[in-house]
Design a protein around this motif. Structure first.
Motif, PDB file in Angstrom:
ATOM      1  N   HIS A 123      17.196  -5.565 -46.347  1.00 26.80           N
ATOM      2  CA  HIS A 123      16.982  -4.288 -45.675  1.00 26.80           C
ATOM      3  C   HIS A 123      17.690  -4.286 -44.324  1.00 26.80           C
ATOM      4  N   GLY A 124      18.487  -3.277 -44.077  1.00 30.65           N
ATOM      5  CA  GLY A 124      19.186  -3.156 -42.797  1.00 30.65           C
ATOM      6  C   GLY A 124      20.590  -3.711 -42.792  1.00 30.65           C
ATOM      7  N   ARG A 125      20.994  -4.400 -43.820  1.00 29.19           N
ATOM      8  CA  ARG A 125      22.348  -4.984 -43.851  1.00 29.19           C
ATOM      9  C   ARG A 125      23.431  -3.934 -44.057  1.00 29.19           C
ATOM     10  N   ASN A 126      23.111  -2.832 -44.700  1.00 32.95           N
ATOM     11  CA  ASN A 126      24.128  -1.831 -45.036  1.00 32.95           C
ATOM     12  C   ASN A 126      24.101  -0.636 -44.090  1.00 32.95           C
ATOM     13  N   LEU A 127      23.651  -0.814 -42.856  1.00 30.82           N
ATOM     14  CA  LEU A 127      23.629   0.285 -41.901  1.00 30.82           C
ATOM     15  C   LEU A 127      25.047   0.598 -41.446  1.00 30.82           C
ATOM     16  N   THR A 128      25.424   1.855 -41.544  1.00 32.09           N
ATOM     17  CA  THR A 128      26.791   2.256 -41.192  1.00 32.09           C
ATOM     18  C   THR A 128      26.810   3.442 -40.238  1.00 32.09           C
ATOM     19  N   GLY A 129      25.700   3.761 -39.610  1.00 26.09           N
ATOM     20  CA  GLY A 129      25.626   4.932 -38.743  1.00 26.09           C
ATOM     21  C   GLY A 129      26.402   4.798 -37.449  1.00 26.09           C
ATOM     22  N   ASN A 130      26.606   3.594 -36.958  1.00 26.01           N
ATOM     23  CA  ASN A 130      27.314   3.371 -35.706  1.00 26.01           C
ATOM     24  C   ASN A 130      28.486   2.432 -35.974  1.00 26.01           C
ATOM     25  N   PRO A 131      29.725   2.914 -35.853  1.00 24.13           N
ATOM     26  CA  PRO A 131      30.884   2.056 -36.148  1.00 24.13           C
ATOM     27  C   PRO A 131      31.075   0.914 -35.150  1.00 24.13           C
ATOM     28  N   HIS A 132      30.357   0.945 -34.022  1.00 21.98           N
ATOM     29  CA  HIS A 132      30.489  -0.108 -33.008  1.00 21.98           C
ATOM     30  C   HIS A 132      29.542  -1.280 -33.271  1.00 21.98           C
TER      31      HIS A 132
END
Length: 57
Positions: free
Chosen positions: A19-28
């Protein structure tokens, strides 16, 4: 084997470390690792990430 990761914990949950490994909301922000510290009634995760500042470092 670890409860909550390989086998279901007492609430039937698995893959809690994913859970949380595929977060892509912030490119930084790039997630490096997610470690489950505790998975009793609540889940405590330690997330290691890289952050790129506005000046590039």
């Amino acid at each position: 084997m670890t409860a909550g990761i390989d086998t279901p914990d007492r609430r039937g949950r698995t893959n809690l470390d994913q859970h949380g490994r595929n977060l892509t909301g912030n490119p930084h922000v790039r997630i490096r690792d997610v470690e489950v510290l505790s998975c009793d009634w609540y889940i405590l995760r330690k997330t290691t990430f890289d952050y790129e500042h506005g000046d590039g470092h």
